[in-house]
Scaffold this motif. Structure first.
Motif, PDB file in Angstrom:
ATOM      1  N   ASP A   1       0.826  -1.212   0.000  1.00  0.00           N
ATOM      2  CA  ASP A   1       0.000   0.000   0.000  1.00  0.00           C
ATOM      3  C   ASP A   1       0.859   1.260   0.000  1.00  0.00           C
ATOM      4  OD1 ASP A   1      -2.206  -1.533  -0.028  1.00  0.00           O
ATOM      5  OD2 ASP A   1      -2.720  -1.273   2.096  1.00  0.00           O
ATOM      6  N   TYR A   2       1.929   1.210   0.758  1.00  0.00           N
ATOM      7  CA  TYR A   2       2.797   2.400   0.869  1.00  0.00           C
ATOM      8  C   TYR A   2       3.455   2.750  -0.469  1.00  0.00           C
ATOM      9  CZ  TYR A   2       6.456   5.545   2.449  1.00  0.00           C
ATOM     10  OH  TYR A   2       7.281   6.627   2.599  1.00  0.00           O
ATOM     11  N   PHE A   3       3.892   1.705  -1.189  1.00  0.00           N
ATOM     12  CA  PHE A   3       4.639   1.946  -2.426  1.00  0.00           C
ATOM     13  C   PHE A   3       3.743   2.012  -3.673  1.00  0.00           C
ATOM     14  CE2 PHE A   3       7.848   0.135   0.453  1.00  0.00           C
ATOM     15  CZ  PHE A   3       8.885   1.047   0.278  1.00  0.00           C
ATOM     16  N   LYS A   4       2.447   1.785  -3.484  1.00  0.00           N
ATOM     17  CA  LYS A   4       1.524   1.652  -4.610  1.00  0.00           C
ATOM     18  C   LYS A   4       1.613   2.840  -5.582  1.00  0.00           C
ATOM     19  CE  LYS A   4      -3.401   0.861  -5.516  1.00  0.00           C
ATOM     20  NZ  LYS A   4      -3.119   0.090  -6.738  1.00  0.00           N
ATOM     21  N   ASP A   5       1.792   2.505  -6.869  1.00  0.00           N
ATOM     22  CA  ASP A   5       1.817   3.485  -7.965  1.00  0.00           C
ATOM     23  C   ASP A   5       3.001   4.449  -7.914  1.00  0.00           C
ATOM     24  OD1 ASP A   5      -0.470   2.367  -9.025  1.00  0.00           O
ATOM     25  OD2 ASP A   5      -1.803   3.736  -7.944  1.00  0.00           O
TER      26      ASP A   5
END
Lengths: 312, 312
Positions: free
Chosen positions: B288-292
């Protein structure tokens, strides 16, 4: 067959495949006594050179043929290559696999969008299963190695090598079904300057070596080489090309394949299949022959099951 | 410290190190949810980023200092890096190693021309052995990670990443002695546009994570991580840089490191050390933190003993 046919092939498949990098290593040069150029088809899409032939074969079909799809029988890299090439080109792919194929292989095919038909693990059963799909769906059968468009697609490996290093004196390719070495031999012939094509083959499945001696396609009695991509035999389309344009074939022992593969992993820091290491093993075994020559080695692929590989 | 210092460092070491390739993978992007850029320091000379700091540290010595040689204590990549850098620059290198170091490590140092002094496997013994060489030969001690010139040399990894991909939003580095992440943080600060530096650290040796929390250099009680390059602790030169410029550190379990390493070998077809996989494991763990985000991952090296590695 001429230069233009090969140029057209390269232009045709270029949007769909990688021009893979060519690695060099001072240390491996010192070990072999030759100047080595490693063509890293392990970095090719789906992890092997097979993508080139699969893309070319599909692109040479008519729109109607493409709509009806393509069929092959393979439990190895060509099954994955045809599945991925078909997916990219929006064509149905039907893959006949033996029912004892490793799950990791069938999962890879499904992952690339291929439709699997399982059959008994005999040549007769797989040929019958493929013929049935051809008859029922009007799909086109694409042989993994004994198909001229596949061979031409494979020839682009050698073309890229000779474009990058026109002074190559030898290109060494692994020999299995004969599709890669036949394509390589065409590229050396048309684009090299006195560039020889040499084969590396596991001693336990030395059918191509024997075929060169006898002048007819020989078979293997066994298939227990670690180089699982090289267990197949030559075909009537690639053998005449091999006879005409391949200089000679060098056979290597299983232990030499494993040692060569370990060196490639350790020194080049890349993952290659046992089949890839066969060509390098052939060079290491014949130091005097390759001494001071500019030699390209085709590392054919990198799809290996890490959980089963053992170096110790 | 300013941009010009880093530019000068890069220019200084450029003739002696590789600008290593940056690999990408659609499949690993899909798995992580981020756009990933893998900086392949496994392809660096001697197989690890350590070459950069070693070259820079030696080049910053006076001619007189260079003639008297360099000393370090290390059983890992820095011993090999200092030996090779010294050999290339025609400088004597003295390497203090514990007498229980694997033979493959000492052989590698000898292969690169380093002079080995064996000592007991304690910190006191190795520091005494190094001090003796400094006293007797007038050689200069170069710490593997807690040396500003080493850190600046390491910063060129991040500089190359940001030169190739100026839009990077995060660079993730493994954390061991702190030399790589400190250099990376400097490159992100001076050359990135809101580019965060994030650390990946094995949970069992989470000294850097704890140091960030407490504001002082913490030690590890144990060292039994598979990521053998990351067993060391921070130092008084790199810690202030880390405190100021590193965003945060993510800890990962041993099994997560092995799984991440397996994915890198299988999907990128490259050989990387467990330490390299720690940064990738940190990204996989925090989807979630690194998403996109555009995220660079530093694959720090590729020196692994193939006979002992186990994926199953």
């Amino acid at each position: 067959m001429d230069k233009q046919t090969l140029h057209n092939t390269r232009a045709r498949i270029l949007p769909y495949v990688h021009n893979t990098p060519i690695f060099t290593s001072h240390l491996l040069d010192d070990m072999s006594g030759a100047k080595l150029y490693f063509k890293c088809e392990n970095f090719q899409k789906m992890g092997a050179f097979k993508m080139r032939g699969a893309v070319n074969a599909i692109l040479q079909l008519s729109t109607e043929q493409q709509e009806r799809g393509v069929v092959t029988h393979s439990s190895g890299n060509f099954a994955q290559a045809l599945s991925l090439a078909a997916k990219i080109l929006n064509v149905p792919a039907y893959i006949v696999m033996p029912d004892n194929a490793p799950k990791v292989k069938s999962e890879a095919v499904v992952g690339y969008g291929g439709n699997i038909t399982l059959c008994a693990a005999t040549i007769a059963a797989r040929e019958a299963a493929a013929a049935k799909i051809v008859a029922e769906r009007g799909a086109t059968f694409i042989h993994p190695s004994n198909n001229l468009n596949v061979i031409l697609g494979n020839a682009t490996v050698g073309m890229e090598l000779l474009q990058a290093h026109p002074n190559l004196q030898m290109i060494v390719s692994p020999v299995g079904g004969g599709g890669l070495i036949a394509g390589t031999a065409l590229s050396s012939h048309f684009f090299g300057v006195d560039c020889k094509t040499i084969g590396g083959e596991p001693k336990v499945v030395d059918d191509a070596y024997r075929s060169m001696q006898t002048g007819q396609i020989e078979k293997n009695e066994v298939s227990h080489t670690i180089a699982d991509g090289l267990r197949t035999q030559l075909g009537d389309i690639n053998f005449p090309i091999i006879q005409q344009y391949v200089d000679h074939i060098i056979c290597v022992e299983e232990q030499e394949i494993i040692q060569a593969m370990k060196l490639l992993w350790e020194r080049l820091k890349i993952v290659v299949e046992p089949s890839s290491a066969v060509a390098f093993a052939a060079v290491l075994k014949n130091r005097d022959y390759f001494k001071d020559q500019h030699v390209a080695i085709i590392l054919s692929g990198g799809n290996v099951d890490l959980e089963t590989i053992k170096f110790s």
